[in-house]
Design a protein around this motif. Structure first.
Motif, PDB file in Angstrom:
ATOM      1  N   SER A 116      -3.117  -3.948   6.032  1.00  0.00           N
ATOM      2  CA  SER A 116      -2.152  -3.868   4.933  1.00  0.00           C
ATOM      3  C   SER A 116      -2.641  -2.922   3.833  1.00  0.00           C
ATOM      4  CB  SER A 116      -1.894  -5.259   4.372  1.00  0.00           C
ATOM      5  OG  SER A 116      -0.977  -5.209   3.317  1.00  0.00           O
ATOM      6  N   ARG A 117      -3.931  -2.982   3.517  1.00  0.00           N
ATOM      7  CA  ARG A 117      -4.506  -2.085   2.499  1.00  0.00           C
ATOM      8  C   ARG A 117      -4.427  -0.631   2.949  1.00  0.00           C
ATOM      9  NH1 ARG A 117      -9.111  -5.366   2.940  1.00  0.00           N
ATOM     10  NH2 ARG A 117      -8.712  -7.299   1.864  1.00  0.00           N
ATOM     11  N   GLU A 118      -4.732  -0.380   4.223  1.00  0.00           N
ATOM     12  CA  GLU A 118      -4.667   0.975   4.755  1.00  0.00           C
ATOM     13  C   GLU A 118      -3.246   1.527   4.670  1.00  0.00           C
ATOM     14  OE1 GLU A 118      -6.272   1.305   8.704  1.00  0.00           O
ATOM     15  OE2 GLU A 118      -8.136   0.315   8.119  1.00  0.00           O
ATOM     16  N   THR A 119      -2.274   0.700   5.021  1.00  0.00           N
ATOM     17  CA  THR A 119      -0.874   1.112   4.954  1.00  0.00           C
ATOM     18  C   THR A 119      -0.469   1.409   3.518  1.00  0.00           C
ATOM     19  OG1 THR A 119      -0.389  -0.237   6.895  1.00  0.00           O
ATOM     20  CG2 THR A 119       1.475   0.412   5.534  1.00  0.00           C
ATOM     21  N   ALA A 120      -0.914   0.566   2.588  1.00  0.00           N
ATOM     22  CA  ALA A 120      -0.574   0.757   1.172  1.00  0.00           C
ATOM     23  C   ALA A 120      -1.210   2.029   0.610  1.00  0.00           C
ATOM     24  CB  ALA A 120      -1.015  -0.451   0.352  1.00  0.00           C
ATOM     25  N   ASN A 121      -2.381   2.398   1.111  1.00  0.00           N
ATOM     26  CA  ASN A 121      -3.090   3.581   0.618  1.00  0.00           C
ATOM     27  C   ASN A 121      -2.679   4.876   1.330  1.00  0.00           C
ATOM     28  OD1 ASN A 121      -4.563   2.114  -1.251  1.00  0.00           O
ATOM     29  ND2 ASN A 121      -6.189   1.650   0.216  1.00  0.00           N
ATOM     30  N   ALA A 122      -1.880   4.745   2.385  1.00  0.00           N
ATOM     31  CA  ALA A 122      -1.462   5.934   3.153  1.00  0.00           C
ATOM     32  C   ALA A 122      -0.351   6.696   2.473  1.00  0.00           C
ATOM     33  CB  ALA A 122      -1.024   5.529   4.543  1.00  0.00           C
TER      34      ALA A 122
END
Length: 130
Positions: A124-130
């Motif tokens: 979820s963090r990776e998706t939010a930072n993409a």
């Protein structure tokens, strides 16, 4: 498959919680073996029970996750963590649910929940930072 307004509401909620992979992709890739199960999940689980008044979606996600931890359903925990995040669960709420679960479900069940939470929260963090 019976497709009606209840089915459509269930598919829309599945799409909100799990994206296309958990909605259209699941339904469109049914087989003769599992097509009835997909209909039941879409119509009755997400088109009926999840739509009822009395508990909001965020609370339903917490309750669902607690039951999945208690029954040791690691695969479903991951799926419903994604749905819970879509329904507004915070990382703190997820952490507290997993910590609380060790009191009533045992350390092994809680650790399975924590492992799943680590994986899905990182995703979820990776998706939010993409």
């Amino acid at each position: 498959m019976i497709k009606d307004s209840q089915y459509d509401a269930g598919l829309e909620l599945r799409r909100h919680m799990f994206g296309a992979a958990g909605a259209e992709d699941q339904v469109e890739n049914t087989t003769d073996l599992n097509d009835k199960m997909q209909e039941v999940v879409t119509r009755y689980c997400f088109g009926d029970i999840w739509q009822r008044e009395g508990l909001d979606r965020k609370t339903r996600s917490l309750v669902t996750l607690a039951m999945l931890v208690a029954t040791g359903r690691s695969h479903e925990i991951r799926i419903h963590l994604r749905g819970g995040i879509a329904n507004g669960l915070t990382e703190e709420e997820i952490r507290e649910l997993m910590l609380h679960s060790f009191l009533y479900c045992g350390i092994p069940a809680a650790m399975d929940g924590f492992r799943a939470a680590e994986e899905i929260l990182a995703e979820s963090r990776e998706t939010a930072n993409a």
